[in-house]
Design a protein around this motif. Structure first.
Motif, PDB file in Angstrom:
ATOM      1  N   GLY A 165      22.758  75.782 -13.196  1.00 55.24           N
ATOM      2  CA  GLY A 165      21.961  75.433 -14.362  1.00 55.24           C
ATOM      3  C   GLY A 165      22.102  73.972 -14.743  1.00 55.24           C
ATOM      4  O   GLY A 165      21.118  73.306 -15.093  1.00 55.24           O
ATOM      5  N   LEU A 166      23.325  73.453 -14.682  1.00 56.98           N
ATOM      6  CA  LEU A 166      23.531  72.038 -15.010  1.00 56.98           C
ATOM      7  C   LEU A 166      22.810  71.133 -14.018  1.00 56.98           C
ATOM      8  O   LEU A 166      22.243  70.105 -14.395  1.00 56.98           O
ATOM      9  N   GLU A 167      22.833  71.505 -12.753  1.00 57.81           N
ATOM     10  CA  GLU A 167      22.142  70.697 -11.749  1.00 57.81           C
ATOM     11  C   GLU A 167      20.636  70.703 -12.005  1.00 57.81           C
ATOM     12  O   GLU A 167      19.969  69.666 -11.884  1.00 57.81           O
ATOM     13  N   ARG A 168      20.094  71.849 -12.373  1.00 62.78           N
ATOM     14  CA  ARG A 168      18.665  71.919 -12.697  1.00 62.78           C
ATOM     15  C   ARG A 168      18.343  71.048 -13.900  1.00 62.78           C
ATOM     16  O   ARG A 168      17.320  70.358 -13.929  1.00 62.78           O
ATOM     17  N   LEU A 169      19.225  71.073 -14.898  1.00 61.73           N
ATOM     18  CA  LEU A 169      18.997  70.271 -16.096  1.00 61.73           C
ATOM     19  C   LEU A 169      19.009  68.783 -15.749  1.00 61.73           C
ATOM     20  O   LEU A 169      18.132  68.024 -16.188  1.00 61.73           O
ATOM     21  N   VAL A 170      20.000  68.364 -14.967  1.00 64.04           N
ATOM     22  CA  VAL A 170      20.082  66.957 -14.574  1.00 64.04           C
ATOM     23  C   VAL A 170      18.870  66.568 -13.734  1.00 64.04           C
ATOM     24  O   VAL A 170      18.295  65.484 -13.905  1.00 64.04           O
ATOM     25  N   ARG A 171      18.466  67.449 -12.835  1.00 62.97           N
ATOM     26  CA  ARG A 171      17.301  67.146 -11.996  1.00 62.97           C
ATOM     27  C   ARG A 171      16.044  66.999 -12.846  1.00 62.97           C
ATOM     28  O   ARG A 171      15.227  66.091 -12.632  1.00 62.97           O
ATOM     29  N   ALA A 172      15.878  67.881 -13.836  1.00 56.27           N
ATOM     30  CA  ALA A 172      14.710  67.782 -14.714  1.00 56.27           C
ATOM     31  C   ALA A 172      14.725  66.479 -15.502  1.00 56.27           C
ATOM     32  O   ALA A 172      13.678  65.849 -15.707  1.00 56.27           O
ATOM     33  N   LEU A 173      15.914  66.061 -15.933  1.00 58.16           N
ATOM     34  CA  LEU A 173      16.034  64.826 -16.706  1.00 58.16           C
ATOM     35  C   LEU A 173      15.765  63.597 -15.852  1.00 58.16           C
ATOM     36  O   LEU A 173      15.148  62.630 -16.318  1.00 58.16           O
ATOM     37  N   CYS A 174      16.208  63.629 -14.616  1.00 61.35           N
ATOM     38  CA  CYS A 174      16.167  62.434 -13.762  1.00 61.35           C
ATOM     39  C   CYS A 174      14.927  62.348 -12.876  1.00 61.35           C
ATOM     40  O   CYS A 174      14.727  61.324 -12.215  1.00 61.35           O
ATOM     41  N   VAL A 211      26.063  62.279  -9.884  1.00 65.45           N
ATOM     42  CA  VAL A 211      25.241  62.457 -11.085  1.00 65.45           C
ATOM     43  C   VAL A 211      25.185  61.172 -11.903  1.00 65.45           C
ATOM     44  O   VAL A 211      24.115  60.777 -12.387  1.00 65.45           O
ATOM     45  N   VAL A 212      26.322  60.508 -12.067  1.00 65.91           N
ATOM     46  CA  VAL A 212      26.335  59.283 -12.870  1.00 65.91           C
ATOM     47  C   VAL A 212      25.402  58.244 -12.270  1.00 65.91           C
ATOM     48  O   VAL A 212      24.673  57.550 -12.990  1.00 65.91           O
ATOM     49  N   GLN A 213      25.398  58.137 -10.955  1.00 68.03           N
ATOM     50  CA  GLN A 213      24.505  57.179 -10.309  1.00 68.03           C
ATOM     51  C   GLN A 213      23.042  57.511 -10.586  1.00 68.03           C
ATOM     52  O   GLN A 213      22.200  56.611 -10.664  1.00 68.03           O
ATOM     53  N   ARG A 214      22.733  58.792 -10.737  1.00 68.17           N
ATOM     54  CA  ARG A 214      21.357  59.190 -11.047  1.00 68.17           C
ATOM     55  C   ARG A 214      21.021  58.945 -12.511  1.00 68.17           C
ATOM     56  O   ARG A 214      19.867  58.663 -12.864  1.00 68.17           O
ATOM     57  N   LEU A 215      22.025  59.048 -13.369  1.00 65.51           N
ATOM     58  CA  LEU A 215      21.791  58.835 -14.795  1.00 65.51           C
ATOM     59  C   LEU A 215      21.707  57.354 -15.155  1.00 65.51           C
ATOM     60  O   LEU A 215      21.023  56.977 -16.113  1.00 65.51           O
ATOM     61  N   LEU A 216      22.406  56.539 -14.411  1.00 62.16           N
ATOM     62  CA  LEU A 216      22.551  55.134 -14.787  1.00 62.16           C
ATOM     63  C   LEU A 216      21.222  54.408 -15.006  1.00 62.16           C
ATOM     64  O   LEU A 216      21.076  53.673 -15.991  1.00 62.16           O
ATOM     65  N   PRO A 217      20.209  54.582 -14.148  1.00 62.80           N
ATOM     66  CA  PRO A 217      18.936  53.884 -14.412  1.00 62.80           C
ATOM     67  C   PRO A 217      18.297  54.269 -15.744  1.00 62.80           C
ATOM     68  O   PRO A 217      17.542  53.478 -16.320  1.00 62.80           O
ATOM     69  N   LEU A 218      18.609  55.461 -16.250  1.00 60.45           N
ATOM     70  CA  LEU A 218      17.995  55.909 -17.498  1.00 60.45           C
ATOM     71  C   LEU A 218      18.584  55.207 -18.714  1.00 60.45           C
ATOM     72  O   LEU A 218      18.030  55.319 -19.810  1.00 60.45           O
ATOM     73  N   THR A 219      19.690  54.485 -18.560  1.00 61.11           N
ATOM     74  CA  THR A 219      20.204  53.703 -19.689  1.00 61.11           C
ATOM     75  C   THR A 219      19.269  52.549 -20.017  1.00 61.11           C
ATOM     76  O   THR A 219      19.396  51.931 -21.073  1.00 61.11           O
TER      77      THR A 219
END
Length: 373
Positions: A165-174, A211-219
């Motif tokens: 579920g967390l992976e799906r959430l991160v994928r949807a966000l990114c 995951v952090v590497q995928r989130l970083l551009p969203l900052t």
């Protein structure tokens, strides 16, 4: 400090209420009359009118309290919120957004429908659900509190086989365009709230997942401070673990300052957490953070952000603590000293605010030889 509960970002709770305020709450009996018109089998036009009436009630505290005391009404609204067209699902979900914005109403909401979090999660992560953004906003409001946050983690864990579920959430966000009809900006605050939990931080910091590497551009996401702030809050909470990847050390040459003051403050707080240990302080110093912070401090227009910047600079340029006190998060501060420090913080912020106000009121200097106007 792996088991420490990270705080919730300010930006994870800043959800706007929807609907207009009512001058006074309707009696309980009047509210109960809405129930037949909220049933799934009711006529669509009557459903829409009843939901609009409920939405108007959520514009005032008495109205929200009134609705929260009607378990049958709450169940009917929740059923409509996840029902397909022509049900007024969007408006029903907006009612839930406003109710969930009040932490005192979380318990009756979840008691009325124990599967509420799982239902909303399913809608949020459904790429075809048109009101997924609204569903995510309800989750963002609910997950600010520890108990619903833990329950949401359970719902994510029980989301089914295959991808977690967390992976799906991160994928949807990114993933841009994950849902063509919903931007899913509020998944940022949802993830920030979930990152209060050690298990979530362990997932986010798993080097094999990146995951952090995928989130970083969203900052630096330009279109939504909600998404941007949620991601920054997530990274700040991860700083409790003191092992963020090296990617966070580098920024492109055209990097612009974060325009949102709350997010700037969260970024400073994230660095402050990294400086809690001696190796962390050395790492931050070695990256030349002092020079960047010095420039930020001279530019920063917001008093509370400027004070946070000053405190971080003091940590970086100050002497190292004595042996046994190297980890600042583990230092026990006496209650009276803590009160004094909090009072000093308030005084510093007030002083900084006064100085800014004086600068704003001061007349601009005239050029030499210019006549006054």
């Amino acid at each position: 400090m792996g088991d420490a509960e990270a705080e919730v970002g300010p930006l994870a709770g800043r959800l706007a209420s929807v609907g207009s305020a009512m001058p006074e709450a309707h009696p309980t009996a009047e509210a109960a009359k809405l129930l037949p018109f909220l049933a799934l089998e009711a006529r669509a036009d009557l459903q829409a009118a009843a939901v609009q009436h409920a939405l108007a009630l959520t514009g005032s505290e008495p109205g929200r309290t009134l609705l929260a005391g009607q378990a049958a009404l709450l169940r009917a609204l929740i059923e409509l919120a996840v029902a397909p067209a022509p049900a007024p699902a969007r408006e029903a979900t907006r009612v839930l957004i406003n109710l969930a914005a009040d932490p005192g109403l979380h318990k009756p909401l979840l008691a009325a429908e124990p599967e509420l979090l799982a239902c909303l999660l399913g809608c949020t992560l459904d790429p075809q659900w048109p009101w997924a953004e609204e569903a995510a906003a309800v989750l963002a409001n609910l997950s600010r509190e520890p108990a619903p946050c833990a329950a949401l983690m359970e719902a994510l864990a029980a989301s089914g086989p295959g991808e977690s579920g967390l992976e799906r959430l991160v994928r949807a966000l990114c993933t841009p365009g994950y849902n063509a009809r919903a931007p899913l900006h509020y998944l940022g605050p949802v993830l920030s709230n979930l990152s209060q939990r050690p298990a979530t931080r362990a997932f986010l910091l798993d080097p094999d997942r990146c995951v952090v590497q995928r989130l970083l551009p969203l900052t630096q996401y330009p279109d939504s401070s909600v998404r941007r702030g949620g991601v920054v809050g997530t990274l700040r909470n991860c700083c409790f673990e003191h092992r963020l990847p090296v990617d966070l050390q580098y920024l492109p040459p055209d990097k612009q300052r974060e325009p949102d003051a709350d997010i700037r403050k969260m970024l400073i707080e994230a660095i402050m957490l990294l400086t809690a240990t001696a190796p962390g302080r050395k790492q931050v110093r070695d990256q030349g953070a002092y020079l960047i912070l010095r420039e930020l401090h001279s530019w920063e227009p917001e008093p509370d952000v400027q004070v946070a910047c000053e405190k971080l600079i003091q940590v970086l340029i100050g002497d190292e603590p004595e042996h046994g006190l190297e980890n600042l998060l583990e230092v026990q501060v006496p209650e009276d000293v803590e009160r004094q420090l909090q009072q000093q913080d308030r005084q510093e912020q007030e002083q900084c605010k006064r100085e800014h106000q004086e600068l704003e009121l001061a007349p601009e200097p005239q050029a030499e030889g210019a006549a006054p106007t």
